[in-house]
Design an enzyme around this catalytic site. Sequence first.
Site, short mmCIF file in Angstrom:
data_model
loop_
_atom_site.label_atom_id
_atom_site.label_comp_id
_atom_site.label_asym_id
_atom_site.label_seq_id
_atom_site.Cartn_x
_atom_site.Cartn_y
_atom_site.Cartn_z
N HIS B 67 17.91 -40.83 6.09
CA HIS B 67 17.67 -39.88 7.13
C HIS B 67 18.29 -38.49 6.97
O HIS B 67 17.84 -37.37 7.14
CB HIS B 67 18.23 -40.58 8.38
CG HIS B 67 18.16 -39.70 9.72
ND1 HIS B 67 19.21 -39.16 10.09
CD2 HIS B 67 17.23 -39.49 10.55
CE1 HIS B 67 19.09 -38.66 11.24
NE2 HIS B 67 17.80 -38.60 11.36
N GLU B 70 16.46 -36.40 4.58
CA GLU B 70 15.21 -35.98 5.43
C GLU B 70 15.65 -34.60 6.28
O GLU B 70 15.01 -33.65 5.96
CB GLU B 70 14.74 -37.08 6.41
CG GLU B 70 13.68 -36.58 7.18
CD GLU B 70 13.89 -36.90 8.80
OE1 GLU B 70 13.97 -35.97 9.68
OE2 GLU B 70 13.89 -38.09 8.93
N HIS B 71 16.56 -34.70 6.78
CA HIS B 71 17.08 -33.50 7.58
C HIS B 71 17.17 -32.26 6.76
O HIS B 71 16.90 -31.11 6.83
CB HIS B 71 18.43 -33.98 8.50
CG HIS B 71 18.31 -34.19 9.50
ND1 HIS B 71 18.96 -33.74 11.07
CD2 HIS B 71 17.52 -35.07 10.29
CE1 HIS B 71 18.57 -34.34 11.98
NE2 HIS B 71 17.65 -35.34 11.52
N GLU B 142 23.13 -36.51 17.35
CA GLU B 142 21.76 -37.66 17.46
C GLU B 142 22.36 -38.99 17.34
O GLU B 142 21.46 -39.48 18.25
CB GLU B 142 20.92 -37.20 15.99
CG GLU B 142 19.67 -38.16 16.38
CD GLU B 142 18.78 -37.42 14.85
OE1 GLU B 142 17.73 -38.27 14.70
OE2 GLU B 142 18.79 -36.68 14.24
#
Lengths: 420, 433
Positions: B67, B70-71, B142
């Site tokens: 993840h 991905e960012h 997040e």
Amino acid sequence: MQVQLAKGVQLTTVTSHQFKTNQIIVNFRAPLRRDEITKRALITNLLETSSADYPDQRALAHALANMYGAAFGAGVSRKGPTHSLQLAITVPNERYLDTDDALTASAIQFLQNIIYRPLVKDSQFDQATFDRQVINLKASIESVTDDKQYYAAQKLNEALFDGMPAQQIPSYGVTTDLASINARDLYAYYQRVLARDQIDIIVVGDVDVDDVTARWQAVGFTDRPTDQLAPFFKHQNLGRYVEIQERQDLSQAKLNLGYDLPVFYRGEHYYAALVFNELFGGSPLSKLFMNVREKASLAYYASSSLDTFRGVMKVQAGIDGHKHDQVLAIIDEQLTAIKHGDFTDDLMAQIKLGLINDFESSLDSQRTFAIQALIDDLTKRTITDDDWLQQIQAVTREQVQAVAQLVTLNNGFFLNGGGQ
Amino acid sequence: MDVKQYEQFNETSYQTKLTNGLTVTMLPKAGYHKTYAVLTTNYGSIDNTFVPAGETELRRFPDGIAHFLEHKMFEKADHDAFQTFGQYGANANAFTSFTRTSYLFSATRNLRENLETLLDFVQDPYFSKQTVEKEKGIIGQEIEMYNDDPSWRLYFGMIGNLYPNHPLQYDIAGTTESIAKITADDLYAAYRTFYHPENMTLFVVGKLDPDEVLEWINNNQAKKHFDAFQPIERKLPATITDGHDIIPYRMINMPVNRAKTVVGVKGLAPVEVGLSALKYRAGVNVLLELLFGDTSQNYLKLYDQGVIDDTFGYDFELQNGFNFLTFSGETNEPAQFDAAIIAGLENWTQAVDGQENLLAMIKKEMIGRVVFMANSLEAVANRYDQQLFGNRTLFDEPAIIASLTLADIQAIARELLTSQAISEYQIQPVTKG
């Protein structure tokens, strides 16, 4: 194509070969009244789960499954000074299935059964169903507060419309009203909805217009007392900033801001306001996204939205509670920057392209056509797709700066972490 | 190019594998204004132990790295890919699941420029110490936001019960502690291992001309060099087939108005990928509808008793290597809710045996739902999962649904619904003192 079925009752048929389903929406619209909001929400719950022909949810679910998984739902919403109670059904177009069933005709019949043959005994809604739905509506209203983003937005709305209860409470009602509503009075109120509310029927898909029209004409709608409602509610500018704070056991704080912005749907400054909002906080290219979230790492989300039926703008941000003052200051700086024209022509062009992309993309959703038909009927401000695109393209930097000058910060709601 | 006609739906799919290994699927939709493209790598949150490309030994990476990667893909030395998409009027996004990472855009104009932007930003990594550190703050926020979300906590609580020794139990984004350990070198190692075209697929649907789009993609890929693909070695714990590792019950307190509860069932038997996976998913969905769908006897009974309400829902998660069921809802009486669901599962024969008519109706409903999804470019693209279902699309599903028999459903139920695979997880309101 549009047919007036009675005074205040309109059928709009949008024929399109793009979609593999057909959609039918019936919308009941009335002036927003504080005392009617919860009643209308409860009616949608009742209509969505029962009727004389489908007395319980299982019978209703079987009817829908037999229409190849037709999607049926009911809901309520507020637009400016109006409240809508809406029923919608979508069915597959039978040409994509191995069947001879006339699914669109069945779906229209289904909706008419739901609306005109509710589950009623002795002039009141069936008591057991009514009791169950009161419990369910109460539970669902209470659960909304578990979603902190939603809760903070609702608290801001209360602050923005202080002294105007019909605008303050959620469009789905409040639990305190439920104790005073009974099955008999609610049924009597529903009869008034059927007789007095403005009705929009919208059919979108690859349908036979004459057949659809005949099926709705057969209902025999009666004239409504009025055929036009006021579309806008004008927010009163407070002229100063008032913030309400609350503490809850949370790890991420929420800061929601409300602004007076007297720009209304397709009125003066409207297209410039759309560009302004995208530039300020409405897109990933916006000042709020780039500076508050990306550059300063102050927020997980920070965005703005317009309500051009009430003349307000809202900002919502998820932040670290200790950074409240910093976030408030940096949001204000972004607004000041736009007032001063501190943005490039390139960015302005990209913002417009983004708006155009969203507009053209929305034409790929069947629901867009229904929503637009409803707004057109409410505002009588219809334009073509090409005109819309031209209006956006024609917006200048100066016009965007002028909109920023119209914005006044009025209210804040700060939901901080750290327990009671 | 393989061309597949779905005559009943008036749709055609075009598929090919490029010389560098990338699988490309295109599905033109007449009358649409928008094009949606999604570039996916078979790499998700559970892949935290693997042999990095060019190395020989297994290494354990910090949870949340897929993840995080991905960012970070969006940020380049001198620009941000979001901005490039913005210049061409596109909306871009990305998401990481347990087994996949996907990058996507949708746009009504400048399709060629947007496709090239997608391929270029995902195929050109740039990570630096400074940008990696900054991202930790954004992802930390997040993670905190999800920690406040009771539905998210409920879901991961149940996964923790069902998979206490498997990386599935970790939040896809990791934890504040785990992501603190991520370095730019880690990101490069993960990137080189999983972002080879051979491990990726591109799905494009909407307004497009297949020949033209394929030519653009080929021209773009021809300019880039990729090393020979090294088959990926990942380490994941094997499923314990008697379910003895499952935690049967846990409960936490949160500031919620009503209790939330979930009953989970872990799929103990392996599901073969390909056509059988697609058929298995359809079969389980039919079974769920027979047991607790709104057309079932159970549903009406429990609804009328107030045990379940409109918050009730169920889901079947099927991925390569694992599968599980969840039944969740809000209730004032979580124990009663759980008992009712478990009774329904254990007595599945009552809801399934002899229900040929109900099965026929449910099949109609499910085939109709495929027609609904055909309207949505996002649904058509996101339903595609090469790793799990091979090169099948949404439009292959109706024939599979139509072929299901009650015997198929009974066979699935007998294997899946075993008592030792069942678990409960509850979130109770904080008692106000």
